[in-house]
Design a protein around this motif. Structure first.
Motif, PDB file in Angstrom:
ATOM      1  N   TRP A 308      -3.832 -11.667  -4.386  1.00 33.25           N
ATOM      2  CA  TRP A 308      -3.310 -10.339  -4.054  1.00 33.25           C
ATOM      3  C   TRP A 308      -1.785 -10.296  -3.878  1.00 33.25           C
ATOM      4  CZ3 TRP A 308      -5.090  -5.731  -4.772  1.00 33.25           C
ATOM      5  CH2 TRP A 308      -4.513  -4.625  -4.113  1.00 33.25           C
ATOM      6  N   PRO A 311       0.141  -8.207  -6.685  1.00 34.48           N
ATOM      7  CA  PRO A 311      -0.081  -6.760  -6.498  1.00 34.48           C
ATOM      8  C   PRO A 311       0.575  -6.226  -5.222  1.00 34.48           C
ATOM      9  CG  PRO A 311      -2.110  -7.821  -7.211  1.00 34.48           C
ATOM     10  CD  PRO A 311      -1.127  -8.925  -6.938  1.00 34.48           C
ATOM     11  N   PHE A 312       0.579  -6.991  -4.160  1.00 34.89           N
ATOM     12  CA  PHE A 312       1.215  -6.559  -2.913  1.00 34.89           C
ATOM     13  C   PHE A 312       2.699  -6.261  -3.127  1.00 34.89           C
ATOM     14  CE2 PHE A 312       3.717  -8.450   0.700  1.00 34.89           C
ATOM     15  CZ  PHE A 312       3.684  -7.323   1.514  1.00 34.89           C
ATOM     16  N   LEU A 315       3.188  -3.130  -5.423  1.00 38.41           N
ATOM     17  CA  LEU A 315       2.923  -1.865  -4.732  1.00 38.41           C
ATOM     18  C   LEU A 315       4.004  -1.547  -3.700  1.00 38.41           C
ATOM     19  CD1 LEU A 315      -0.922  -2.354  -4.283  1.00 38.41           C
ATOM     20  CD2 LEU A 315       0.178  -0.600  -5.689  1.00 38.41           C
ATOM     21  N   LEU A 316       4.520  -2.567  -3.044  1.00 41.45           N
ATOM     22  CA  LEU A 316       5.612  -2.354  -2.092  1.00 41.45           C
ATOM     23  C   LEU A 316       6.851  -1.834  -2.804  1.00 41.45           C
ATOM     24  CD1 LEU A 316       6.595  -2.786   0.887  1.00 41.45           C
ATOM     25  CD2 LEU A 316       7.376  -5.046   0.149  1.00 41.45           C
ATOM     26  N   LEU A 323       0.925   4.028  -1.929  1.00 40.01           N
ATOM     27  CA  LEU A 323       0.770   2.765  -2.648  1.00 40.01           C
ATOM     28  C   LEU A 323       1.188   1.577  -1.786  1.00 40.01           C
ATOM     29  CD1 LEU A 323       2.007   3.791  -6.219  1.00 40.01           C
ATOM     30  CD2 LEU A 323      -0.343   3.520  -5.409  1.00 40.01           C
ATOM     31  N   MET A 324       2.223   1.747  -0.977  1.00 40.94           N
ATOM     32  CA  MET A 324       2.613   0.666  -0.067  1.00 40.94           C
ATOM     33  C   MET A 324       1.505   0.387   0.946  1.00 40.94           C
ATOM     34  SD  MET A 324       6.692   1.112   0.732  1.00 40.94           S
ATOM     35  CE  MET A 324       6.489   2.686   1.577  1.00 40.94           C
ATOM     36  N   GLY A 327      -1.107  -1.708  -0.729  1.00 44.11           N
ATOM     37  CA  GLY A 327      -0.662  -3.086  -0.844  1.00 44.11           C
ATOM     38  C   GLY A 327      -0.769  -3.847   0.469  1.00 44.11           C
ATOM     39  N   CYS A 328      -0.332  -3.203   1.557  1.00 42.82           N
ATOM     40  CA  CYS A 328      -0.371  -3.864   2.869  1.00 42.82           C
ATOM     41  C   CYS A 328      -1.807  -4.034   3.365  1.00 42.82           C
ATOM     42  CB  CYS A 328       0.442  -3.054   3.879  1.00 42.82           C
ATOM     43  SG  CYS A 328       2.225  -3.067   3.566  1.00 42.82           S
ATOM     44  N   ALA A 331      -3.497  -6.912   1.502  1.00 43.32           N
ATOM     45  CA  ALA A 331      -3.021  -8.223   1.953  1.00 43.32           C
ATOM     46  C   ALA A 331      -3.653  -8.619   3.285  1.00 43.32           C
ATOM     47  CB  ALA A 331      -1.497  -8.205   2.070  1.00 43.32           C
TER      48      ALA A 331
END
Length: 427
Positions: A308, A311-312, A315-316, A323-324, A327-328, A331
């Motif tokens: 991940w 992708p994290f 997205l950040l 989207l952030m 991502g968070c 994770a």
């Protein structure tokens, strides 16, 4: 069990509140206030450097309080560690800025951060053993997950207060005195935690050891001499949990607000939503650990983290709040697969007479690699044009190291544990 687990959860939440409120301040304001002659990037790196000192101190605190816990009982650890961390945190809020006292300001900050880490290094071992050694074997994972919810609760409390102050105060007011309020509040929280823990009973396993006179005379020396491989594997295995958590809650906060221009309130909200979900799923995953074993979930969590991290970061980098958040959340959900069960898993790796030292030192060794270095390394790797793919590579590498360490650690499912109970440690 509910009363004991609640005392464990509340105390751990308070101590992690103390620890996290510093991390949030380091990401937002400590650089300009305590390192004003540095560039913005260098100031942030210096602030994260003082943040990392707390992690270096944590294994030392584990050794100190672990000796007390294995020699004199788990209960003194619960009280002493909470008092030390609370006093150090209040003192951080009282340190004048560089403009007032010069170089003494960052020196005091460094010393108090070290004392914070020393106290927190002892907290985890005492808290998890309070629940693990009182709990019935078939529900040990569930009850041991209560202190594992403490970091999420402490983070939400620290960042919720910071978020409220950030929204209510002007930028100048927050930088002048608003950031200090969460540190001062730690004093009241510490008093509440001490009151709650005052009547906690010693664990049955330690009482049995004390009655038989079988406490370890020098538990750290015994662990290092006889179980050094187990200790190193435990530290390496725990690194992924620290690295991913602090990448999300500390580095991402500084990167998004500094480099991407995301509003501080928005980013705090994004991170808090992810941490809240992490805390809510912790006991559910712990129950799965009771059924299927701790080690399989640890392996799954480390592998999920490795998959991940790219992708994290992607997205950040969008700077889009939704989207952030995805991502968070992804994770922290990957990380909590492992984190939810280690409160039961790590103590099971060590015999009762060495457990407070072995489990806690191994747990906090992971913090040196994963927690102390991640904000500093990630901030340095992100200093350039384009997305910070170097951060994703770094976090993926730590995830794979932890995956390998978990693969080399033994399984502790009840049938296997019973077969090894006569041994000094499972390994």
């Amino acid at each position: 069990m509910l009363r004991l687990a609640t005392a464990s959860l509340v105390g751990t939440a308070i101590e992690f509140y103390d620890f996290f409120v510093y991390g949030t301040a380091a990401a937002l304001v400590l650089g300009p206030l305590f390192f004003p002659s540095f560039s913005p990037l260098a100031g942030t790196l210096a602030a994260f450097g003082t943040f990392g000192v707390g992690f270096v101190a944590r294994p030392l605190g584990s050794a100190l309080f672990g000796h007390i816990g294995d020699r004199y009982g788990r209960r003194p650890v619960l009280l002493g560690s909470l008092l030390l961390t609370g006093l150090a945190t209040v003192a951080v809020g009282c340190v004048p800025s560089f403009a007032s006292i010069g170089i003494a300001a960052p020196v005091l900050l460094l010393l108090l951060r070290f004392l914070q880490g020393l106290g927190l290094g002892g907290e985890w071992g005492g808290a998890v053993l309070l629940t693990a050694e009182h709990a019935p074997e078939r529900r040990r994972g569930l009850w041991s997950s209560f202190p594992q919810m403490g970091p999420a609760a402490g983070f939400l409390l620290a960042n919720g207060l910071t978020l409220g102050l950030s929204g209510a105060l002007s930028e100048a007011q927050f930088a002048s005195w608003g950031w200090r309020v969460p540190f001062w509040a730690a004093g009241l929280l510490a008093l509440a935690g001490l009151w709650l823990r005052r009547s906690v009973e010693e664990t049955p396993e330690f009482r049995s050891l004390a009655e038989a006179g079988r406490q370890a005379d020098a538990p750290l020396a015994e662990v290092v001499r006889g179980h050094w491989r187990l200790l190193l594997l435990t530290g390496g295995a725990m690194a992924v949990g620290y690295a991913v958590f602090y990448a999300v809650t500390t580095w991402a906060l500084a990167y998004a607000t500094g480099r991407l221009g995301v509003d501080r309130t928005v980013m705090l909200t994004v991170v808090m939503a992810a941490v809240l979900l992490k805390g809510l799923v912790t006991p559910v995953l712990a129950v799965l650990g009771d059924r299927w074993g701790r080690r399989p979930l640890c392996l799954a969590g480390s592998a999920a983290c490795a998959l991940w991290m790219f992708p994290f970061v992607a997205l950040l980098e969008t700077a889009d709040p939704l989207l952030m958040t995805v991502g968070c959340v992804g994770a922290l959900l990957a990380m909590v697969l492992m984190f939810a069960v280690v409160g039961a898993y790590l103590p099971e790796l060590y015999a009762p007479r060495l457990r407070c030292t072995g489990a806690a030192v191994g747990y906090n060794l992971g913090g040196v690699l994963g927690g102390a270095l991640t904000p500093v390394v990630a901030t340095a790797l992100a200093d350039g044009a384009g997305p910070p793919w170097g951060v994703a590579v770094y976090l993926t590498g730590i995830s794979l190291v932890s995956l390998g360490c978990f693969a080399l650690l033994p399984d502790t499912r009840p049938a296997l544990a019973r077969a090894a109970r006569s041994e000094p440690a499972v390994a």
